[in-house]
Enzyme design. Structure first.
Site, PDB file in Angstrom:
ATOM      1  N   ASN A  89      50.228   7.918  45.593  1.00 36.17           N
ATOM      2  CA  ASN A  89      51.642   8.032  45.957  1.00 36.17           C
ATOM      3  C   ASN A  89      51.826   8.626  47.361  1.00 36.17           C
ATOM      4  O   ASN A  89      52.927   8.997  47.734  1.00 36.17           O
ATOM      5  CB  ASN A  89      52.372   8.907  44.923  1.00 36.17           C
ATOM      6  CG  ASN A  89      51.794  10.318  44.862  1.00 36.17           C
ATOM      7  OD1 ASN A  89      50.841  10.625  45.589  1.00 36.17           O
ATOM      8  ND2 ASN A  89      52.357  11.166  44.033  1.00 36.17           N
ATOM      9  N   ASP A 146      44.011  23.014  46.849  1.00 32.06           N
ATOM     10  CA  ASP A 146      44.994  23.018  45.765  1.00 32.06           C
ATOM     11  C   ASP A 146      44.303  23.260  44.424  1.00 32.06           C
ATOM     12  O   ASP A 146      43.063  23.357  44.360  1.00 32.06           O
ATOM     13  CB  ASP A 146      45.793  21.703  45.743  1.00 32.06           C
ATOM     14  CG  ASP A 146      44.896  20.460  45.632  1.00 32.06           C
ATOM     15  OD1 ASP A 146      43.678  20.612  45.423  1.00 32.06           O
ATOM     16  OD2 ASP A 146      45.432  19.352  45.757  1.00 32.06           O
ATOM     17  N   GLU A 168      53.799  16.392  46.999  1.00 30.99           N
ATOM     18  CA  GLU A 168      54.236  15.138  46.398  1.00 30.99           C
ATOM     19  C   GLU A 168      55.380  14.518  47.204  1.00 30.99           C
ATOM     20  O   GLU A 168      56.021  15.212  48.001  1.00 30.99           O
ATOM     21  CB  GLU A 168      54.705  15.419  44.958  1.00 30.99           C
ATOM     22  CG  GLU A 168      53.651  16.068  44.053  1.00 30.99           C
ATOM     23  CD  GLU A 168      52.572  15.105  43.558  1.00 30.99           C
ATOM     24  OE1 GLU A 168      52.144  14.225  44.334  1.00 30.99           O
ATOM     25  OE2 GLU A 168      52.146  15.255  42.402  1.00 30.99           O
ATOM     26  N   HIS A 183      50.494  11.453  48.445  1.00 35.36           N
ATOM     27  CA  HIS A 183      50.446  12.923  48.529  1.00 35.36           C
ATOM     28  C   HIS A 183      49.191  13.403  49.266  1.00 35.36           C
ATOM     29  O   HIS A 183      48.192  12.702  49.357  1.00 35.36           O
ATOM     30  CB  HIS A 183      50.593  13.590  47.147  1.00 35.36           C
ATOM     31  CG  HIS A 183      49.384  13.537  46.267  1.00 35.36           C
ATOM     32  ND1 HIS A 183      49.434  13.792  44.914  1.00 35.36           N
ATOM     33  CD2 HIS A 183      48.064  13.245  46.522  1.00 35.36           C
ATOM     34  CE1 HIS A 183      48.230  13.689  44.402  1.00 35.36           C
ATOM     35  NE2 HIS A 183      47.382  13.356  45.355  1.00 35.36           N
TER      36      HIS A 183
HETATM   37  P1  PGA Z   1      40.900  10.858  45.048  1.00 36.77           P
HETATM   38  O1  PGA Z   1      42.228  11.735  45.099  1.00 36.77           O
HETATM   39  O2  PGA Z   1      40.050  11.316  46.178  1.00 36.77           O
HETATM   40  O3  PGA Z   1      40.298  11.167  43.712  1.00 36.77           O
HETATM   41  O4  PGA Z   1      41.323   9.424  45.200  1.00 36.77           O
HETATM   42  C1  PGA Z   1      42.904  11.868  46.295  1.00 36.77           C
HETATM   43  C2  PGA Z   1      44.157  12.670  46.095  1.00 36.77           C
HETATM   44  O5  PGA Z   1      44.803  12.554  45.049  1.00 36.77           O
HETATM   45  O6  PGA Z   1      44.529  13.406  47.027  1.00 36.77           O
END
Ligand code: PGA
Length: 242
Positions: free
Chosen positions: A136, A67, A143, A138
């Site tokens: 959350n 992404d 999302e 995702h």
């Molecule tokens: P993080 O992010 O590895 O920085 O916790 C994970 C994500 O948002 O998919």
């Protein structure tokens, strides 16, 4: 789906790194899709170490970025482009022509979605995907509320993603939209590793594993993947019932 719980993030990262390296050793032209974020940083450090130490040839490996933040240029330290440059590309010899990432500054971002979908189709799909999980639930920028059957798409970012996402940037940054592979890509991927570490992920991991399978918690789709592995350290697993 398989669930693996590790003593700590080091053990988890070593195992995730060997999954990546094994995939490449079994298939020299493997297609690998990786996520940026804090979670896999140690995994990528070990991937770099093993590939350098064992002189593994990755010239035919295809790299797909999961992404990107729309509108954030690749030289911004919070971008996924910058992340992969720092953690992988400056250390390893990927062929530039085998690296595919969403271009966040494209004039028509929707054509970036079409381009990535086409690339993945032409490559006959992704062999291994490594993802994290947002606070959350995702995966990538899929999302809460995202249909499970989407391929690449553009997303209005969730409030949680916008606020948590500030941690990647040196200064407060306006984040509105993201561009991401879809959960249909994940379901069509040969093997998927979802990594989570630290206590702060314990609650969303509990919801992912013990709650209903629903797009309210997009990561719950992992439970429908025949070859999905959720890899946790003890802290991220600390609220699980069993
Ligand atoms: P993080 O992010 O590895 O920085 O916790 C994970 C994500 O948002 O998919």
């Amino acid at each position: 789906m398989q669930l693996n719980i590790f003593e700590d993030n080091d053990a988890l990262s070593r195992e995730a790194a060997s999954e990546i390296v094994n995939t490449i050793q079994q298939k020299s032209n493997a297609v690998i899709c990786l996520a940026s974020g804090s979670t896999p940083i140690l995994t990528y450090k070990y991937v770099v170490e093993i590939i350098q130490r064992d002189k593994i040839d990755i010239a035919d490996v295809t790299f797909i970025g999961l992404d990107e933040w729309l509108g954030i240029p690749p030289d911004n330290e919070g971008s996924c482009h910058y992340f992969f440059q720092q953690h992988l590309f400056q250390h390893l010899r990927f062929s530039a022509s085998n690296i595919y990432m969403f271009r966040a500054m494209a004039e028509r971002p929707i054509s970036e979605c079409e381009r990535m979908d086409k690339v993945i189709r032409h490559l006959n799909g992704i062999d291994l995907m490594l993802v994290g999980i947002g606070m959350n639930g995702h995966i990538g920028f899929n999302e809460p509320g995202v249909p499970f059957n989407k391929y690449s798409h553009i997303v209005d970012l969730d409030e949680t993603t916008v606020s948590v996402g500030q941690k990647y940037f040196k200064e407060a940054t306006v984040l509105k939209q993201g561009i991401t592979l879809g959960l249909q890509h994940l379901m069509e991927t040969g093997k998927v590793l979802l990594l989570a570490n630290g206590e702060k992920k314990a609650l969303i991991i509990k919801q992912t594993i013990e709650g209903e399978i629903s797009n309210k918690v997009p990561a719950s789709i992992m439970r429908q993947h025949p070859n999905g592995i959720i890899m946790l350290d003890k802290e991220a697993a600390s609220l699980l019932s069993h």
